[in-house]
Design an enzyme around this catalytic site. Structure first.
Site, PDB file in Angstrom:
ATOM      1  N   GLY A  25      30.601  46.766  45.946  1.00  0.00           N
ATOM      2  CA  GLY A  25      30.519  46.487  44.525  1.00  0.00           C
ATOM      3  C   GLY A  25      31.772  45.761  44.060  1.00  0.00           C
ATOM      4  N   CYS A  26      31.669  45.085  42.915  1.00  0.00           N
ATOM      5  CA  CYS A  26      32.811  44.310  42.427  1.00  0.00           C
ATOM      6  C   CYS A  26      33.972  45.208  42.007  1.00  0.00           C
ATOM      7  CB  CYS A  26      32.382  43.406  41.280  1.00  0.00           C
ATOM      8  SG  CYS A  26      31.480  44.228  39.946  1.00  0.00           S
ATOM      9  N   TYR A  27      33.700  46.230  41.204  1.00  0.00           N
ATOM     10  CA  TYR A  27      34.773  47.148  40.803  1.00  0.00           C
ATOM     11  C   TYR A  27      35.367  47.885  42.006  1.00  0.00           C
ATOM     12  CZ  TYR A  27      33.266  46.744  35.852  1.00  0.00           C
ATOM     13  OH  TYR A  27      32.958  46.309  34.597  1.00  0.00           O
ATOM     14  N   PRO A  28      34.527  48.445  42.906  1.00  0.00           N
ATOM     15  CA  PRO A  28      35.100  49.116  44.069  1.00  0.00           C
ATOM     16  C   PRO A  28      35.962  48.208  44.943  1.00  0.00           C
ATOM     17  CG  PRO A  28      32.844  49.832  43.774  1.00  0.00           C
ATOM     18  CD  PRO A  28      33.070  48.695  42.811  1.00  0.00           C
ATOM     19  N   THR A  29      35.642  46.916  44.990  1.00  0.00           N
ATOM     20  CA  THR A  29      36.459  46.002  45.785  1.00  0.00           C
ATOM     21  C   THR A  29      37.905  46.021  45.322  1.00  0.00           C
ATOM     22  OG1 THR A  29      34.593  44.557  46.343  1.00  0.00           O
ATOM     23  CG2 THR A  29      36.804  43.579  46.419  1.00  0.00           C
TER      24      THR A  29
END
Length: 309
Positions: A115-119
Protein backbone atom coordinates in the site's frame (compact mmCIF):
# COMPACT_ATOMS: atom_id res chain seq x y z
CA UNK A 1 12.54 -12.85 -24.76
CA UNK A 2 9.16 -11.13 -24.66
CA UNK A 3 7.13 -11.09 -21.44
CA UNK A 4 3.37 -11.26 -21.98
CA UNK A 5 1.63 -9.07 -19.41
CA UNK A 6 -2.09 -8.64 -18.75
CA UNK A 7 -3.24 -5.70 -16.62
CA UNK A 8 -6.63 -6.67 -15.22
CA UNK A 9 -8.21 -3.33 -14.43
CA UNK A 10 -6.15 -1.45 -17.00
CA UNK A 11 -8.59 1.47 -17.23
CA UNK A 12 -8.42 2.31 -13.52
CA UNK A 13 -6.11 4.95 -12.09
CA UNK A 14 -3.29 2.55 -11.17
CA UNK A 15 -3.76 0.43 -14.29
CA UNK A 16 -3.41 3.46 -16.56
CA UNK A 17 -0.24 4.53 -14.76
CA UNK A 18 1.25 1.05 -15.12
CA UNK A 19 0.38 1.04 -18.81
CA UNK A 20 2.17 4.37 -19.26
CA UNK A 21 5.33 2.97 -17.64
CA UNK A 22 5.26 -0.13 -19.86
CA UNK A 23 4.48 1.69 -23.11
CA UNK A 24 7.17 1.38 -25.74
CA UNK A 25 9.14 -1.31 -23.95
CA UNK A 26 10.10 -3.91 -26.52
CA UNK A 27 10.57 -6.69 -23.97
CA UNK A 28 6.97 -6.31 -22.74
CA UNK A 29 3.92 -7.34 -24.76
CA UNK A 30 0.60 -6.19 -23.30
CA UNK A 31 -2.42 -8.45 -23.63
CA UNK A 32 -5.37 -6.10 -24.08
CA UNK A 33 -9.13 -6.60 -24.08
CA UNK A 34 -11.40 -4.21 -25.93
CA UNK A 35 -14.07 -2.36 -23.96
CA UNK A 36 -16.78 -4.89 -24.83
CA UNK A 37 -14.86 -7.74 -23.23
CA UNK A 38 -13.32 -6.12 -20.16
CA UNK A 39 -16.07 -7.53 -17.93
CA UNK A 40 -16.56 -10.76 -19.85
CA UNK A 41 -15.50 -13.56 -17.47
CA UNK A 42 -14.45 -15.96 -20.23
CA UNK A 43 -12.40 -13.33 -22.05
CA UNK A 44 -10.73 -12.27 -18.82
CA UNK A 45 -10.01 -15.88 -17.87
CA UNK A 46 -8.38 -16.47 -21.24
CA UNK A 47 -6.22 -13.36 -20.89
CA UNK A 48 -5.28 -14.26 -17.33
CA UNK A 49 -4.14 -17.71 -18.38
CA UNK A 50 -2.35 -16.55 -21.53
CA UNK A 51 -0.17 -14.10 -19.63
CA UNK A 52 3.27 -14.74 -18.21
CA UNK A 53 2.57 -12.10 -15.57
CA UNK A 54 -0.78 -10.65 -14.52
CA UNK A 55 -1.04 -7.32 -12.70
CA UNK A 56 -4.31 -6.94 -10.80
CA UNK A 57 -5.60 -3.37 -10.43
CA UNK A 58 -8.96 -4.29 -9.00
CA UNK A 59 -11.05 -3.99 -5.83
CA UNK A 60 -10.14 -6.62 -3.26
CA UNK A 61 -12.97 -9.07 -3.95
CA UNK A 62 -12.47 -8.83 -7.71
CA UNK A 63 -8.74 -9.46 -7.23
CA UNK A 64 -9.48 -12.66 -5.31
CA UNK A 65 -11.88 -13.74 -8.05
CA UNK A 66 -9.26 -13.06 -10.72
CA UNK A 67 -6.70 -15.24 -8.96
CA UNK A 68 -9.27 -18.05 -8.82
CA UNK A 69 -9.70 -17.84 -12.63
CA UNK A 70 -6.05 -18.75 -13.18
CA UNK A 71 -5.98 -22.51 -13.72
CA UNK A 72 -2.33 -23.07 -14.65
CA UNK A 73 0.87 -23.13 -12.62
CA UNK A 74 2.78 -20.87 -15.04
CA UNK A 75 1.07 -17.48 -14.79
CA UNK A 76 2.56 -15.25 -12.10
CA UNK A 77 0.57 -12.55 -10.33
CA UNK A 78 1.26 -9.08 -8.95
CA UNK A 79 -1.75 -7.89 -6.95
CA UNK A 80 -1.97 -4.12 -6.53
CA UNK A 81 -5.08 -4.41 -4.34
CA UNK A 82 -4.96 -4.91 -0.58
CA UNK A 83 -6.48 -8.39 -0.83
CA UNK A 84 -3.28 -10.38 -0.27
CA UNK A 85 -0.87 -8.08 1.60
CA UNK A 86 -0.99 -10.14 4.78
CA UNK A 87 -2.06 -13.43 3.16
CA UNK A 88 -0.11 -16.65 3.53
CA UNK A 89 1.57 -17.83 0.35
CA UNK A 90 2.08 -14.33 -1.02
CA UNK A 91 5.44 -12.57 -1.20
CA UNK A 92 5.38 -8.95 -0.07
CA UNK A 93 6.43 -6.79 -3.00
CA UNK A 94 8.64 -4.23 -1.25
CA UNK A 95 12.03 -5.14 -2.68
CA UNK A 96 14.08 -2.90 -0.39
CA UNK A 97 12.35 -3.79 2.89
CA UNK A 98 14.42 -6.77 4.02
CA UNK A 99 17.73 -8.33 3.02
CA UNK A 100 16.86 -10.99 0.47
CA UNK A 101 13.43 -9.53 -0.34
CA UNK A 102 14.28 -8.75 -3.94
CA UNK A 103 15.52 -12.31 -4.44
CA UNK A 104 12.29 -13.65 -2.95
CA UNK A 105 10.24 -11.51 -5.34
CA UNK A 106 12.30 -12.72 -8.29
CA UNK A 107 11.31 -16.32 -7.54
CA UNK A 108 7.72 -15.73 -6.41
CA UNK A 109 4.55 -16.84 -8.19
CA UNK A 110 2.30 -14.54 -6.16
CA UNK A 111 3.41 -11.01 -5.18
CA UNK A 112 1.34 -8.47 -3.24
CA UNK A 113 2.11 -4.85 -4.06
CA UNK A 114 2.47 -2.72 -0.89
CA UNK A 115 0.00 0.00 0.00
CA UNK A 116 1.07 3.61 -0.50
CA UNK A 117 0.91 4.64 3.17
CA UNK A 118 2.60 1.43 4.39
CA UNK A 119 5.43 1.99 1.91
CA UNK A 120 6.40 5.23 3.65
CA UNK A 121 5.81 3.90 7.15
CA UNK A 122 7.71 0.64 6.66
CA UNK A 123 10.63 2.28 4.89
CA UNK A 124 11.10 4.56 7.90
CA UNK A 125 10.39 2.12 10.73
CA UNK A 126 11.43 -1.37 9.73
CA UNK A 127 15.23 -0.78 9.62
CA UNK A 128 15.12 0.89 13.05
CA UNK A 129 13.10 -1.98 14.52
CA UNK A 130 15.43 -4.51 12.91
CA UNK A 131 18.44 -2.70 14.41
CA UNK A 132 16.87 -2.71 17.87
CA UNK A 133 16.66 1.10 18.06
CA UNK A 134 12.86 1.16 18.16
CA UNK A 135 11.38 -1.40 20.58
CA UNK A 136 9.06 -3.93 18.96
CA UNK A 137 6.44 -3.23 21.64
CA UNK A 138 6.48 0.57 21.31
CA UNK A 139 3.04 2.18 20.56
CA UNK A 140 3.92 3.81 17.25
CA UNK A 141 1.86 6.47 15.51
CA UNK A 142 1.86 7.42 11.85
CA UNK A 143 0.40 10.61 10.41
CA UNK A 144 0.02 10.92 6.67
CA UNK A 145 -1.49 13.01 3.91
CA UNK A 146 -2.08 11.88 0.32
CA UNK A 147 -3.15 13.43 -2.95
CA UNK A 148 -6.74 12.66 -3.84
CA UNK A 149 -5.84 10.30 -6.70
CA UNK A 150 -5.23 7.72 -3.98
CA UNK A 151 -9.01 7.44 -3.67
CA UNK A 152 -9.40 6.28 -7.26
CA UNK A 153 -11.87 7.46 -9.88
CA UNK A 154 -14.67 8.28 -7.46
CA UNK A 155 -12.56 10.60 -5.32
CA UNK A 156 -10.92 12.15 -8.37
CA UNK A 157 -14.37 12.95 -9.77
CA UNK A 158 -15.48 14.29 -6.40
CA UNK A 159 -12.57 16.70 -6.09
CA UNK A 160 -12.58 17.80 -9.70
CA UNK A 161 -16.35 18.25 -9.70
CA UNK A 162 -16.59 20.28 -6.50
CA UNK A 163 -16.85 24.05 -6.73
CA UNK A 164 -14.80 24.45 -3.54
CA UNK A 165 -13.17 21.14 -2.60
CA UNK A 166 -11.78 20.79 0.92
CA UNK A 167 -8.16 21.86 1.22
CA UNK A 168 -7.52 18.85 3.47
CA UNK A 169 -9.62 16.38 5.39
CA UNK A 170 -8.91 13.65 7.91
CA UNK A 171 -10.50 10.22 7.55
CA UNK A 172 -10.14 6.73 8.98
CA UNK A 173 -11.27 8.19 12.29
CA UNK A 174 -12.38 4.80 13.62
CA UNK A 175 -8.74 3.62 13.61
CA UNK A 176 -9.58 0.48 11.63
CA UNK A 177 -8.02 1.36 8.26
CA UNK A 178 -7.22 -1.65 6.08
CA UNK A 179 -3.53 -0.64 5.89
CA UNK A 180 -2.97 -1.12 9.63
CA UNK A 181 -2.60 -4.91 9.56
CA UNK A 182 -0.10 -4.59 6.72
CA UNK A 183 1.93 -2.04 8.66
CA UNK A 184 2.03 -4.14 11.80
CA UNK A 185 2.89 -7.42 10.11
CA UNK A 186 5.69 -6.16 7.88
CA UNK A 187 7.20 -3.81 10.46
CA UNK A 188 7.24 -6.88 12.75
CA UNK A 189 5.93 -4.92 15.72
CA UNK A 190 3.69 -6.14 18.53
CA UNK A 191 1.00 -3.46 18.45
CA UNK A 192 -0.98 -1.97 15.59
CA UNK A 193 0.19 1.61 15.01
CA UNK A 194 -2.24 4.48 15.46
CA UNK A 195 -2.76 5.50 11.85
CA UNK A 196 -4.05 9.02 11.12
CA UNK A 197 -4.50 9.48 7.35
CA UNK A 198 -5.77 12.53 5.52
CA UNK A 199 -6.28 13.64 1.93
CA UNK A 200 -5.29 17.00 0.45
CA UNK A 201 -6.55 18.96 -2.51
CA UNK A 202 -3.68 17.99 -4.79
CA UNK A 203 -3.77 15.22 -7.37
CA UNK A 204 -0.69 13.23 -6.40
CA UNK A 205 2.05 13.09 -3.78
CA UNK A 206 2.27 11.90 -0.20
CA UNK A 207 3.86 12.70 3.15
CA UNK A 208 4.11 9.95 5.77
CA UNK A 209 5.42 10.91 9.20
CA UNK A 210 6.34 8.89 12.29
CA UNK A 211 7.16 10.90 15.44
CA UNK A 212 9.54 9.19 17.84
CA UNK A 213 10.55 10.04 21.44
CA UNK A 214 14.10 8.74 21.10
CA UNK A 215 14.87 9.83 24.66
CA UNK A 216 12.34 7.29 25.96
CA UNK A 217 13.91 4.27 24.25
CA UNK A 218 16.31 2.10 26.22
CA UNK A 219 19.13 2.67 23.73
CA UNK A 220 18.38 6.41 23.40
CA UNK A 221 19.55 6.59 19.77
CA UNK A 222 20.48 9.98 18.37
CA UNK A 223 19.04 11.51 15.21
CA UNK A 224 22.39 10.90 13.54
CA UNK A 225 22.38 7.20 14.45
CA UNK A 226 18.84 6.76 13.12
CA UNK A 227 19.77 8.46 9.86
CA UNK A 228 22.89 6.31 9.57
CA UNK A 229 20.86 3.11 10.03
CA UNK A 230 18.42 4.16 7.32
CA UNK A 231 21.28 5.16 5.05
CA UNK A 232 22.91 1.78 5.46
CA UNK A 233 19.63 -0.08 4.94
CA UNK A 234 19.07 1.59 1.57
CA UNK A 235 22.66 2.18 0.54
CA UNK A 236 22.31 0.02 -2.60
CA UNK A 237 18.85 1.26 -3.56
CA UNK A 238 18.30 3.34 -6.68
CA UNK A 239 14.78 4.38 -5.71
CA UNK A 240 15.13 5.14 -1.99
CA UNK A 241 17.28 8.04 -0.88
CA UNK A 242 18.00 9.92 2.32
CA UNK A 243 16.98 13.57 2.15
CA UNK A 244 18.21 16.67 3.90
CA UNK A 245 17.60 16.41 7.64
CA UNK A 246 18.13 20.16 8.00
CA UNK A 247 15.22 21.06 5.74
CA UNK A 248 12.89 23.62 7.28
CA UNK A 249 9.83 22.41 5.35
CA UNK A 250 8.79 19.28 3.47
CA UNK A 251 6.11 19.48 0.78
CA UNK A 252 3.66 16.88 -0.46
CA UNK A 253 4.93 17.55 -3.99
CA UNK A 254 8.55 16.67 -3.09
CA UNK A 255 8.52 13.34 -4.97
CA UNK A 256 5.28 13.68 -6.92
CA UNK A 257 5.63 12.59 -10.54
CA UNK A 258 8.46 10.16 -9.75
CA UNK A 259 8.85 6.55 -8.64
CA UNK A 260 11.33 7.30 -5.88
CA UNK A 261 10.98 7.54 -2.11
CA UNK A 262 12.80 10.08 0.06
CA UNK A 263 13.36 9.57 3.80
CA UNK A 264 14.31 12.27 6.29
CA UNK A 265 15.25 12.13 9.97
CA UNK A 266 14.38 15.52 11.42
CA UNK A 267 13.99 16.63 15.01
CA UNK A 268 15.58 18.20 18.05
CA UNK A 269 18.83 16.59 19.23
CA UNK A 270 18.62 18.41 22.57
CA UNK A 271 15.22 16.95 23.50
CA UNK A 272 15.76 13.59 21.84
CA UNK A 273 12.60 13.92 19.77
CA UNK A 274 12.48 12.88 16.12
CA UNK A 275 10.19 13.32 13.15
CA UNK A 276 10.77 10.59 10.58
CA UNK A 277 9.34 11.80 7.27
CA UNK A 278 8.84 9.96 3.98
CA UNK A 279 7.75 11.58 0.74
CA UNK A 280 6.63 9.64 -2.31
CA UNK A 281 4.11 9.67 -5.13
CA UNK A 282 1.05 7.70 -4.07
CA UNK A 283 0.70 6.55 -7.69
CA UNK A 284 4.45 5.99 -8.15
CA UNK A 285 6.43 4.09 -5.52
CA UNK A 286 3.09 3.86 -3.71
CA UNK A 287 1.32 1.94 -6.49
CA UNK A 288 2.12 1.73 -10.22
CA UNK A 289 5.85 2.34 -9.90
CA UNK A 290 6.15 -0.44 -7.33
CA UNK A 291 4.15 -2.82 -9.54
CA UNK A 292 6.44 -2.17 -12.50
CA UNK A 293 9.50 -2.56 -10.28
CA UNK A 294 8.17 -5.95 -9.14
CA UNK A 295 7.41 -6.95 -12.73
CA UNK A 296 10.96 -6.07 -13.74
CA UNK A 297 12.40 -8.11 -10.89
CA UNK A 298 10.20 -11.13 -11.63
CA UNK A 299 11.14 -10.97 -15.32
CA UNK A 300 14.87 -10.73 -14.59
CA UNK A 301 15.09 -7.20 -16.02
CA UNK A 302 16.64 -4.01 -14.68
CA UNK A 303 14.49 -3.31 -11.58
CA UNK A 304 14.09 0.39 -12.46
CA UNK A 305 13.39 -0.02 -16.19
CA UNK A 306 10.56 2.29 -17.22
CA UNK A 307 10.61 4.18 -13.92
CA UNK A 308 11.24 7.85 -13.19
CA UNK A 309 14.00 8.41 -10.65
Amino acid sequence: MTINVFIDGAVGTTGLEIGERLAGRGEIALIQLDDTKRKDASARAEALNDADVVILCLPDDAAREAVALIDNDRTRVIDASSAHRVAEGWTYGFAELEPGQQAAIAEAKRVSNPGCYPTGFLALVRPLVRAGLVPVDWPLTVNAVSGYSGGGKSMIAEYRGAATPAAARAYGLGLAHKHVAEMQKHARIEHAPIFAPSVANTYRGMIVEVPLPLHAFSRRPSLHVCEAVLGEAYRDSTLIRIGDADATTVTIEADAGTDRLTLRVCGNPDTGQARLIATLDNLGKGAAGAAVQNLNIMAGLDPVAGLTL
